[in-house]
Design an enzyme around this catalytic site. Structure first.
Site, mmCIF file in Angstrom:
data_model
loop_
_atom_site.group_PDB
_atom_site.id
_atom_site.type_symbol
_atom_site.label_atom_id
_atom_site.label_comp_id
_atom_site.label_asym_id
_atom_site.label_seq_id
_atom_site.Cartn_x
_atom_site.Cartn_y
_atom_site.Cartn_z
ATOM 1 N N CYS A 36 0.830 -1.217 0.000
ATOM 2 C CA CYS A 36 0.000 0.000 0.000
ATOM 3 C C CYS A 36 0.857 1.257 0.000
ATOM 4 O O CYS A 36 0.361 2.348 -0.271
ATOM 5 C CB CYS A 36 -0.933 0.008 1.211
ATOM 6 S SG CYS A 36 -0.055 0.026 2.770
ATOM 7 N N CYS A 107 -2.406 -2.919 8.748
ATOM 8 C CA CYS A 107 -2.085 -1.552 9.181
ATOM 9 C C CYS A 107 -1.579 -1.569 10.628
ATOM 10 O O CYS A 107 -0.686 -0.796 10.986
ATOM 11 C CB CYS A 107 -3.304 -0.655 9.049
ATOM 12 S SG CYS A 107 -4.204 -0.888 7.503
HETATM 13 FE FE1 FES Z 1 -1.569 0.173 4.263
HETATM 14 FE FE2 FES Z 1 -3.348 0.793 5.995
HETATM 15 S S1 FES Z 1 -3.678 0.429 3.918
HETATM 16 S S2 FES Z 1 -1.236 0.659 6.294
#
Ligand code: FES
Length: 138
Positions: A36, A107
């Site tokens: 991400c 996360c």
């Molecule tokens: Fe990557 Fe939350 S989407 S840390």
């Protein structure tokens, strides 16, 4: 699709605790997720006589769950020893937030990893053995 976030996640996202940096930090750690692209940085101020974390701040470039996880994790390790802080798992952070949606569990892993990196940075600077980091599957 809107994710179902708990009140606590929303609270820590909108009003995060311990945001910022500590200029003369005793330990600094960073963790990132290549998928991400989110990045979390943790700064620790530790009393060398007691090994108690007296202050902790974070800077997170990331999603709402990453910010809420950083905020909650810093609250959970403040005032604790470096040994106690090491034992804080990502699931404990998620639990303290009344849960995270399953696709957002990674996360909270960022918080655990950034804290571990900062603790090892402190340990290394103070002549202590560093602790091997666990790898989390996603
Ligand atoms: Fe990557 Fe939350 S989407 S840390």
């Amino acid at each position: 699709m809107a994710l179902d976030y708990s009140q606590k996640v929303m609270d820590h996202f909108i009003n995060p605790r311990n945001v910022g940096e500590i200029p003369d930090a005793d330990g600094i750690g960073e963790a990132g997720n290549p998928k991400c692209g989110d990045i979390m940085k943790i700064y620790l101020k530790v009393n060398p006589d007691t090994n108690i974390i007296e202050d902790v701040k974070f800077k997170t470039f990331g999603c709402a769950s990453a910010i809420a996880s950083s905020s909650m994790a810093t609250e959970l390790i403040k005032g604790r020893t470096i040994e106690d802080a090491w034992n804080l798992t990502n699931s404990a952070v998620a639990e303290a937030l009344d849960g995270l949606p399953p696709i957002k569990m990674h996360c909270s892993v960022l918080a655990e990893e950034a804290i571990h990196t900062a603790l090892n940075d402190y340990r290394q600077k103070h002549g202590m053995k560093t602790i091997p980091m666990e790898h989390h599957e996603e």
